[in-house]
Design a protein around this motif. Structure first.
Motif, PDB file in Angstrom:
ATOM      1  N   GLY A  18       0.806  -1.214   0.000  1.00  0.00           N
ATOM      2  CA  GLY A  18       0.000   0.000   0.000  1.00  0.00           C
ATOM      3  C   GLY A  18       0.841   1.267   0.000  1.00  0.00           C
ATOM      4  O   GLY A  18       0.319   2.366  -0.039  1.00  0.00           O
ATOM      5  N   GLN A  52       2.399  -0.359   8.432  1.00  0.00           N
ATOM      6  CA  GLN A  52       1.634   0.041   7.251  1.00  0.00           C
ATOM      7  C   GLN A  52       1.346  -1.163   6.356  1.00  0.00           C
ATOM      8  O   GLN A  52       0.262  -1.283   5.778  1.00  0.00           O
ATOM      9  CB  GLN A  52       2.433   1.099   6.483  1.00  0.00           C
ATOM     10  CG  GLN A  52       1.577   1.944   5.553  1.00  0.00           C
ATOM     11  CD  GLN A  52       2.342   3.152   5.026  1.00  0.00           C
ATOM     12  OE1 GLN A  52       3.455   3.444   5.456  1.00  0.00           O
ATOM     13  NE2 GLN A  52       1.744   3.863   4.095  1.00  0.00           N
ATOM     14  N   HIS A  56      -2.441  -2.148   5.530  1.00  0.00           N
ATOM     15  CA  HIS A  56      -2.913  -2.256   4.146  1.00  0.00           C
ATOM     16  C   HIS A  56      -3.465  -3.648   3.863  1.00  0.00           C
ATOM     17  O   HIS A  56      -4.503  -3.796   3.226  1.00  0.00           O
ATOM     18  CB  HIS A  56      -1.779  -1.921   3.181  1.00  0.00           C
ATOM     19  CG  HIS A  56      -2.214  -1.932   1.745  1.00  0.00           C
ATOM     20  ND1 HIS A  56      -2.984  -0.934   1.206  1.00  0.00           N
ATOM     21  CD2 HIS A  56      -2.004  -2.836   0.753  1.00  0.00           C
ATOM     22  CE1 HIS A  56      -3.229  -1.208  -0.069  1.00  0.00           C
ATOM     23  NE2 HIS A  56      -2.650  -2.355  -0.372  1.00  0.00           N
ATOM     24  N   TRP A  86      -4.866   5.381  10.653  1.00  0.00           N
ATOM     25  CA  TRP A  86      -5.019   3.998  10.188  1.00  0.00           C
ATOM     26  C   TRP A  86      -6.146   3.246  10.890  1.00  0.00           C
ATOM     27  O   TRP A  86      -6.412   2.100  10.559  1.00  0.00           O
ATOM     28  CB  TRP A  86      -3.708   3.234  10.376  1.00  0.00           C
ATOM     29  CG  TRP A  86      -2.644   3.657   9.429  1.00  0.00           C
ATOM     30  CD1 TRP A  86      -2.830   4.314   8.233  1.00  0.00           C
ATOM     31  CD2 TRP A  86      -1.234   3.480   9.571  1.00  0.00           C
ATOM     32  NE1 TRP A  86      -1.624   4.540   7.635  1.00  0.00           N
ATOM     33  CE2 TRP A  86      -0.624   4.039   8.429  1.00  0.00           C
ATOM     34  CE3 TRP A  86      -0.430   2.893  10.544  1.00  0.00           C
ATOM     35  CZ2 TRP A  86       0.751   4.040   8.245  1.00  0.00           C
ATOM     36  CZ3 TRP A  86       0.941   2.885  10.357  1.00  0.00           C
ATOM     37  CH2 TRP A  86       1.524   3.455   9.217  1.00  0.00           C
TER      38      TRP A  86
END
Lengths: 578, 96
Positions: A18, A52, A56, A86
C-alpha cells in the motif's frame, strides 16, 4: 483470504504494502508467503513501514495480520501510529489486526538454553484463529540478543523462517542496524538472515548538509525484478511515502491542446495563445527581473478564469508578494479572499527537498489546484543533497503533468552567467516545456528588462527579445529596436520611437503639401480649360456669323444680277460681252 | 513436615522439545533436593494452551515462573545452572 494454488505460483505472487512508491520498486509488494528482512538504523522508519504493510493487508487485501512487538509496547506503537489515521482500534476490534507484546521481561533470569518454540506455538494459534496472512516481527534483534551464542541465534532464526514458510505467512522481520550492535561479531546472524530471506530492504536515515534524508533500497528480491536504486522516502501524514523518480506509464497520458493565458496579453500572442495546459513553465533571470511579477500575472489570470491556484513563495512572505504585485496592477487579494488562490510561505516548510515536494503535493491536492506557482524552485537545491533535489523537481514536473496541473516555476540564473545557457541549477530547463528568460540590459546608464522565449515545445514562438515594462497599469511587452546590431530599450527605445514619430510627421506634412500643390495645378488647368472653352465658343459664334453674312451677300448679288438683266431686257441666250 | 510457605511453580514448556523436557527434569530434581515437601509444580504446555502463553506473555520456552512465596520471579532456560536458579529463588543459602 488469498487463495493460492501452489507454492510455485507463490514465488511470484506479491503482497502489496500500500506504499505506492515501494510497490512500484518491488513490482507489487513483498513476496507472498515468504520472508522479508527490513534493516535500518534507529528512527529510520522500520516500525512504520511494517505496520503500514499490515494495515494495508487488513484493510485492502483481506489479509489479517499479527504484529509482534519486541522493542516497544504495542500500546505505544498504536499511539504513535494514531496520527496516520489507520484506525488501528477498529482493525483490532474486527480481529483484522492483532498486537503481541513480546518485550523481554526485564528482571528475568536466564539459566540454560531456551528457544522461541513457545512464542511460535502461541502465534500459530492466534494466526489460525484470525486467519492471519501477514505477520511482522518488529526488532527481532532484541530477542536474538538474549540468546547466548551465534549458533543459538542461527538456530532460532532458522526455526522462525521455517515456521513462516510452513504456514505460508508473508513475514516481515525488522532488525535494528547501525546502533550498538555495530560490532562485526553480532552482525553475523543478520548477515546470515540476509542470505536466508527472499527479500531484503534497507532503510537509511542520514543528514546531508544539515537536512534529514531518508532513503530506501531493496537489496535483494528472489524471483523478481526490482528497482535497485536508492529511493528517497519520507514519513508523511498517512505513513511512508516512497518517491520513485519516474513512475512507469506516467505522464503524457493527458496531452492537452488547450491554452492558458500567461496573464500578459502580448506574451500570449508570442506563445501562440499562451501556455499549454498541464505544461511546465520555467522563468529564469537574475534578481529583480520580474520573475515574481510574471508568476503573479499567471496566477491572477488563472484565478480570473476561476481555476484554483496554489502559489508557493520561497523568498518572501506572501503578504509582501501581494502588496508588491498590486503596485503593478496585479490584484491577488480578491482571489485570496474568495479562496480561489492559496498562497503559502515556504519558509514554514523545513526539511529535505522530499518534504517540500510532499507538502506541495498535499497542499495542491487539498486545494484542488489546477495551476501551481513555485517562486522560486531553486531553493530546493539548497535542501540537502543536490542530486536528490534534482530528482524531486523532476518528479514535481512529472506529477503536475500527470495531474494536468499547469506548473510555473521561477529560477535564478545569475550563477549561470558566463556558462552556457545549458541549464538552471536543477537542470529543470531541460525538463520544462516552456522556458522564458528575463535579463537586464544596461545601456546608456539605464537598466531595462528584456524578455525572450528560449523554448516552448509545440509552439511556434517568437524569437525576438521584447522589453518588459512594469507600470501601475500592469505588465506590458513592447517591441525593441535594433540599431547597429544593438537592442535598444528604455530611453534609447523611447528616443528612437520619438525620432521615428517626428520623421513620420514630416513625411505626412510633405505629402499633404504635395497634394495641395497638385490640387492647385489641377484647378488652374481646369480654369484654363474653361476659359478656352468659352473662347472657342466665341470663335465658333463669330465663324457662324461670318458664314451667314457671306451667304446672304452671295444671294443678294445673284438677285441683283437677275434684276439687272430683266431691266436691260437682255437676252438670256446672248452671253454677256466682255 | 510441611512449611507454611510452599513454593508454587508454573513451568511453560513447548511440548516435549528437548529444552523443555530438560527444564522439567531439572526443576523436579531441584525441588526434590532443596524443597522437599514444600513445592507445587504446574506444567503449561504452550502447544496445548497457546492462548494462555499469549495471555501470560510467555514467548521463550522453557520459562519457569515462581508464583510464591514473595514476588513473582521468572527464569528462562533449561534451569541447568542450579546455582543461578537457587539464587534467583532466594535459596542460595541452602546450597551445599
Amino acid at each position: 483470504m488469498k487463495s493460492v494454488s501452489s507454492p510455485v505460483v507463490k514465488a511470484t505472487a506479491k503482497a502489496p504494502t500500500g506504499i505506492a512508491g515501494f510497490d512500484d520498486i518491488t513490482g507489487g509488494g513483498l513476496p507472498c508467503g515468504r520472508t522479508t528482512l527490513l534493516v535500518g538504523g534507529p528512527g529510520s522508519g522500520k516500525t512504520i513501514l511494517a505496520l503500514q504493510f499490515l494495515v494495508h493487508g487488513a484493510q485492502a487485501c483481506k489479509e489479517p495480520g499479527i504484529f509482534v512487538a519486541f522493542e516497544e509496547a504495542s500500546k505505544r506503537i498504536e499511539a504513535n501510529a494514531e496520527s496516520f489515521g489507520w484506525k488501528l482500534d477498529e482493525l483490532r476490534r474486527r480481529k483484522k489486526l492483532f498486537f503481541v507484546d513480546a518485550q523481554p521481561v526485564p528482571d528475568r533470569v536466564q539459566s540454560g538454553d531456551f528457544d522461541l518454540g513457545g512464542m511460535l506455538a502461541a502465534l500459530e494459534a492466534q494466526a489460525r484463529e484470525m486467519g492471519a496472512r501477514r505477520i511482522v516481527f518488529d526488532a527481532l534483534n532484541i530477542v536474538l540478543a538474549l540468546l547466548p551464542d551465534a549458533a543459538a541465534k542461527r538456530r532460532e532464526i532458522y526455526r522462525l523462517h521455517e515456521w513462516l514458510l510452513a504456514r505460508e505467512l508473508t513475514g516481515l522481520i525488522t532488525l535494528q542496524a547501525g546502533g550498538d550492535e555495530a560490532g562485526a561479531g553480532s552482525q553475523k546472524p543478520f548477515g546470515f538472515m540476509q542470505f536466508m530471506v527472499d527479500c531484503a530492504v534497507i532503510l537509511n536515515h542520514s543528514v546531508v548538509q544539515g537536512v534529514s534524508q531518508r532513503n530506501l533500497r531493496v537489496q535483494k528480491y528472489r524471483g523478481s525484478s526490482f528497482d535497485e536504486d536508492e529511493a528517497p522516502f519520507l514519513i508523511g501524514k498517512s505513513g511512508l511515502e516512497v518517491a520513485v523518480a519516474r513512475t512507469p506509464g506516467r505522464v503524457d497520458a493527458k496531452v492537452s491542446h488547450e491554452r492558458v493565458s500567461s496573464g500578459v496579453e502580448r506574451l500570449d500572442t508570442m506563445l501562440g495563445g499562451g501556455y499549454y495546459r498541464g505544461a511546465s513553465v520555467l522563468i529564469t533571470g537574475s534578481p529583480g527581473t520580474a520573475k515574481t511579477t510574471l508568476s503573479g500575472a499567471f496566477a491572477e489570470a488563472a484565478c480570473r478564469r476561476g481555476e484554483r491556484t496554489l502559489f508557493v513563495s520561497f523568498d518572501s512572505e506572501y503578504t509582501e508578494v501581494i502588496r508588491n504585485l498590486a503596485s503593478v496592477g496585479i490584484q491577488l487579494n480578491p482571489y485570496m479572499k474568495n479562496g480561489c488562490l492559496h498562497m503559502i510561505p515556504a519558509r514554514t516548510i523545513t526539511g529535505s527537498a522530499e518534504i517540500y515536494l510532499w507538502r506541495i503535493k498535499t497542499l495542491a491536492k487539498e486545494h484542488g489546484a489546477r495551476c501551481l506557482v513555485i517562486d522560486p524552485v531553486y531553493t530546493w537545491s539548497k535542501s540537502g543533497n543536490e542530486a536528490t533535489a534534482h530528482s524531486v523537481v523532476e518528479r514535481l514536473i512529472d506529477w503536475s503533468k500527470a495531474d494536468g496541473i499547469t506548473l510555473l516555476c521561477t529560477s535564478l540564473l545569475d550563477e549561470m552567467s558566463g556558462r552556457t545557457e545549458g541549464g538552471s541549477p536543477l537542470q529543470i530547463s531541460a525538463l520544462a516545456d516552456t522556458w522564458i528568460h528575463l535579463n537586464h540590459l544596461v545601456q546608456a546608464g539605464e537598466r531595462n528588462r528584456g524578455m525572450s522565449i528560449i523554448k516552448s515545445r509545440g509552439t511556434a514562438h517568437s524569437n525576438q527579445v521584447r522589453e518588459l515594462i512594469l507600470s501601475d497599469a500592469g505588465v506590458t511587452l513592447t517591441d525593441t529596436y535594433t540599431a547597429g546590431g544593438e537592442v535598444l530599450m528604455g530611453t534609447l527605445r523611447w528616443q528612437k520611437e520619438s525620432a521615428d514619430r517626428v520623421a513620420d510627421e514630416v513625411d505626412e506634412v510633405a505629402e499633404k503639401l504635395k497634394r495641395v500643390r497638385l490640387d492647385a495645378e489641377e484647378a488652374e488647368l481646369e480654369v484654363r480649360v474653361k476659359s478656352l472653352q468659352v473662347e472657342l465658343e466665341a470663335k465658333q459664334a463669330e465663324k457662324a456669323l461670318l458664314v451667314r453674312t457671306m451667304e446672304s451677300r452671295a444671294g443678294d448679288l445673284s438677285r441683283d444680277r437677275t434684276r439687272m438683266g430683266e431691266l436691260r431686257g437682255a437676252d438670256a441666250a446672248i452671253p454677256e460681252p466682255k | 513436615m510441611k512449611r507454611p510457605n510452599p513454593f508454587k511453580f508454573r513451568l511453560y514448556v513447548a511440548g516435549d522439545a528437548p529444552n523443555s523436557a530438560q527444564a522439567l527434569a531439572n526443576l523436579r530434581t531441584l525441588c526434590r533436593v532443596h524443597l522437599p515437601d514444600r513445592h507445587q509444580i504446574e506444567v503449561v504446555d504452550v502447544f496445548r494452551e497457546p492462548k494462555r502463553a499469549l495471555a501470560d506473555r510467555v514467548f521463550l520456552t522453557p520459562t519457569l515462573v515462581k508464583l510464591a512465596p514473595g514476588a513473582t520471579q521468572i527464569i528462562v532456560g533449561t534451569l541447568s545452572h542450579t546455582q543461578t536458579v537457587l539464587w534467583a529463588l532466594g535459596l542460595e543459602t541452602l546450597a551445599p
